[in-house]
Design an enzyme around this catalytic site. Structure first.
Site, PDB file in Angstrom:
ATOM      1  N   HIS A  98       0.846  -1.191   0.000  1.00  0.00           N
ATOM      2  CA  HIS A  98       0.000   0.000   0.000  1.00  0.00           C
ATOM      3  C   HIS A  98       0.889   1.252   0.000  1.00  0.00           C
ATOM      4  O   HIS A  98       1.376   1.667   1.055  1.00  0.00           O
ATOM      5  CB  HIS A  98      -0.904   0.026   1.236  1.00  0.00           C
ATOM      6  CG  HIS A  98      -1.930  -1.059   1.284  1.00  0.00           C
ATOM      7  ND1 HIS A  98      -3.015  -1.073   0.434  1.00  0.00           N
ATOM      8  CD2 HIS A  98      -2.050  -2.152   2.085  1.00  0.00           C
ATOM      9  CE1 HIS A  98      -3.772  -2.133   0.713  1.00  0.00           C
ATOM     10  NE2 HIS A  98      -3.204  -2.803   1.694  1.00  0.00           N
ATOM     11  N   HIS A 108      -0.793  -6.678  -5.145  1.00  0.00           N
ATOM     12  CA  HIS A 108      -0.893  -7.913  -4.376  1.00  0.00           C
ATOM     13  C   HIS A 108      -0.321  -9.043  -5.214  1.00  0.00           C
ATOM     14  O   HIS A 108      -0.475  -9.059  -6.444  1.00  0.00           O
ATOM     15  CB  HIS A 108      -2.362  -8.220  -4.040  1.00  0.00           C
ATOM     16  CG  HIS A 108      -2.613  -9.655  -3.706  1.00  0.00           C
ATOM     17  ND1 HIS A 108      -3.145 -10.542  -4.630  1.00  0.00           N
ATOM     18  CD2 HIS A 108      -2.389 -10.366  -2.579  1.00  0.00           C
ATOM     19  CE1 HIS A 108      -3.250 -11.736  -4.065  1.00  0.00           C
ATOM     20  NE2 HIS A 108      -2.803 -11.658  -2.830  1.00  0.00           N
ATOM     21  N   ASN A 110       0.772 -13.504  -4.737  1.00  0.00           N
ATOM     22  CA  ASN A 110       1.086 -14.671  -3.914  1.00  0.00           C
ATOM     23  C   ASN A 110       1.336 -15.874  -4.794  1.00  0.00           C
ATOM     24  O   ASN A 110       0.805 -15.965  -5.915  1.00  0.00           O
ATOM     25  CB  ASN A 110       0.000 -14.945  -2.869  1.00  0.00           C
ATOM     26  CG  ASN A 110      -1.232 -15.589  -3.456  1.00  0.00           C
ATOM     27  OD1 ASN A 110      -1.296 -16.796  -3.639  1.00  0.00           O
ATOM     28  ND2 ASN A 110      -2.226 -14.770  -3.758  1.00  0.00           N
ATOM     29  N   ARG A 112       1.820 -20.232  -4.067  1.00  0.00           N
ATOM     30  CA  ARG A 112       1.631 -21.183  -2.977  1.00  0.00           C
ATOM     31  C   ARG A 112       1.589 -22.621  -3.506  1.00  0.00           C
ATOM     32  O   ARG A 112       1.299 -22.860  -4.687  1.00  0.00           O
ATOM     33  CB  ARG A 112       0.342 -20.874  -2.223  1.00  0.00           C
ATOM     34  CG  ARG A 112      -0.895 -20.865  -3.107  1.00  0.00           C
ATOM     35  CD  ARG A 112      -2.123 -20.332  -2.394  1.00  0.00           C
ATOM     36  NE  ARG A 112      -3.295 -20.349  -3.264  1.00  0.00           N
ATOM     37  CZ  ARG A 112      -3.638 -19.364  -4.077  1.00  0.00           C
ATOM     38  NH1 ARG A 112      -2.898 -18.265  -4.130  1.00  0.00           N
ATOM     39  NH2 ARG A 112      -4.713 -19.456  -4.836  1.00  0.00           N
ATOM     40  N   GLY A 260      -5.982 -21.514  12.183  1.00  0.00           N
ATOM     41  CA  GLY A 260      -5.330 -21.025  13.389  1.00  0.00           C
ATOM     42  C   GLY A 260      -3.998 -20.371  13.118  1.00  0.00           C
ATOM     43  O   GLY A 260      -3.072 -20.445  13.935  1.00  0.00           O
ATOM     44  N   GLY A 261      -3.884 -19.723  11.978  1.00  0.00           N
ATOM     45  CA  GLY A 261      -2.644 -19.035  11.637  1.00  0.00           C
ATOM     46  C   GLY A 261      -2.420 -17.797  12.485  1.00  0.00           C
ATOM     47  O   GLY A 261      -3.244 -17.413  13.321  1.00  0.00           O
ATOM     48  N   ARG A 262      -1.285 -17.151  12.252  1.00  0.00           N
ATOM     49  CA  ARG A 262      -0.924 -15.963  13.022  1.00  0.00           C
ATOM     50  C   ARG A 262      -1.734 -14.781  12.509  1.00  0.00           C
ATOM     51  O   ARG A 262      -1.546 -14.326  11.379  1.00  0.00           O
ATOM     52  CB  ARG A 262       0.570 -15.691  12.888  1.00  0.00           C
ATOM     53  CG  ARG A 262       1.072 -14.519  13.724  1.00  0.00           C
ATOM     54  CD  ARG A 262       2.591 -14.463  13.670  1.00  0.00           C
ATOM     55  NE  ARG A 262       3.120 -13.423  14.527  1.00  0.00           N
ATOM     56  CZ  ARG A 262       3.557 -12.241  14.084  1.00  0.00           C
ATOM     57  NH1 ARG A 262       3.494 -11.949  12.782  1.00  0.00           N
ATOM     58  NH2 ARG A 262       4.053 -11.355  14.930  1.00  0.00           N
TER      59      ARG A 262
END
Length: 305
Positions: A98, A108, A110, A112, A260-262
């Site tokens: 940003h 953006h 990504n 994976r 349950g990621g950060r």
């Protein structure tokens, strides 16, 4: 067909994170990424890098994660219920930048890799990723450069690849409740395994390697453009749309939260400031109206370019 090489994917992703952070720091000219290494209590971890209050980048994050668990979350099995209950590993680099200047678009990207396994069955794996551009003030040469670079990333893999993943990007980054695209698109792909591991991995690397060549020239071209309160207000208003998409639709956000990621790393994609107005519309004939009329419409940016 060659077997998946998770170590090779991980080493590539760590190197990609290093290279992107280095390139963005060079373009910013003042800011530096802060790194947090973290562990996920139920398996895996990552390293998050965030740059705040730079000379050009108001807030940017470039995250690497490698997580694993005993069962895939609903966001990963909604379209593939046969994978429910399998153990999984997920590796990726995800970033959102940003900039402060409203004439520099948000970007953006990504890339994976997922693999789902259970005893006595063949592993199921796939790649996903892409990159997309969200301008606040549109410039045709920027959109053309972005898509020309996206096309170059796809070209070694077949002439049909760029149109296919460009359309998928247009369809994915669309705010259905607003009936408008998030930006000018780029590339999006998921569940990619049809070419075999080596070729799919090569394609993911090509997409990752083309992000900086797609984005840095645009930042360099726009970062010194003068702007005032009007442009800044419009940028914050449009950032509100970005927040809406990431919290309502984005698969990566949902996957991270459901596994349950950060939370700090998952929500680093959100801008530091955003604004909402009730039933606001730009005045006809303004640059703000041009964004909606010309740029927030899926089109072939390379036609005639």
């Amino acid at each position: 067909m060659s077997a998946p090489d998770i170590d090779a994917v991980k080493q590539y992703l760590l190197d990609l994170q290093d290279r992107i952070c280095r390139g963005l720091e060079e373009e910013d000219g003042g800011g530096r990424f802060r790194e947090d290494r973290w562990e996920r209590p139920v398996g895996g971890g990552g390293r998050s890098r965030v740059l705040e209050e730079g000379a050009v980048i108001e807030k940017g994050g470039v995250n690497f994660s490698h997580v694993h668990g005993d069962g895939l979350p609903p966001s990963a099995t909604a379209g593939r219920p046969e994978l429910a209950g399998r153990g999984f590993q997920a590796l990726g680099v995800s970033l959102v930048i940003h900039p402060r200047n409203p004439y520099v678009p948000t970007s953006h990207a990504n890339v994976r890799f997922f693999i789902a396994e259970k005893p006595g069955a063949e592993p199921v794996w796939w790649f996903g990723g892409g990159f997309d551009l969200t301008p606040y003030y549109g410039f045709e040469e920027d959109a053309v450069h972005w898509h020309r670079t996206a096309q170059a990333a796809c070209a070694p893999f077949g002439d049909e690849v760029y149109p296919r993943f460009k359309q998928w990007c247009d369809e994915y980054f669309f705010l259905r409740h607003r009936n408008e695209p998030r930006g000018v698109g780029g590339l999006f792909f998921d569940d990619l395994n049809e070419w075999g591991f080596d070729r799919c991995f090569a394609f993911m690397k090509s997409v990752g390697d083309h992000y900086l060549p797609a984005y840095r020239p645009i930042v360099a071209r726009r970062k010194d453009t003068p702007y005032g309160e009007r442009e800044r207000d419009f940028q914050l208003y449009r950032r509100g749309r970005y927040v809406e998409f990431n919290l309502v639709y984005d698969r990566g956000t949902l996957f991270g939260l459901q596994t349950g990621g950060r939370t700090e790393s998952i929500l680093m994609s959100l801008p530091p400031l955003a604004a909402w107005r009730y039933d606001w519309h730009p005045a006809p004939g303004t640059p703000e109206a041009e964004l909606y009329e010309v740029f927030l419409r899926p089109r072939d940016w390379l036609a005639g370019a």
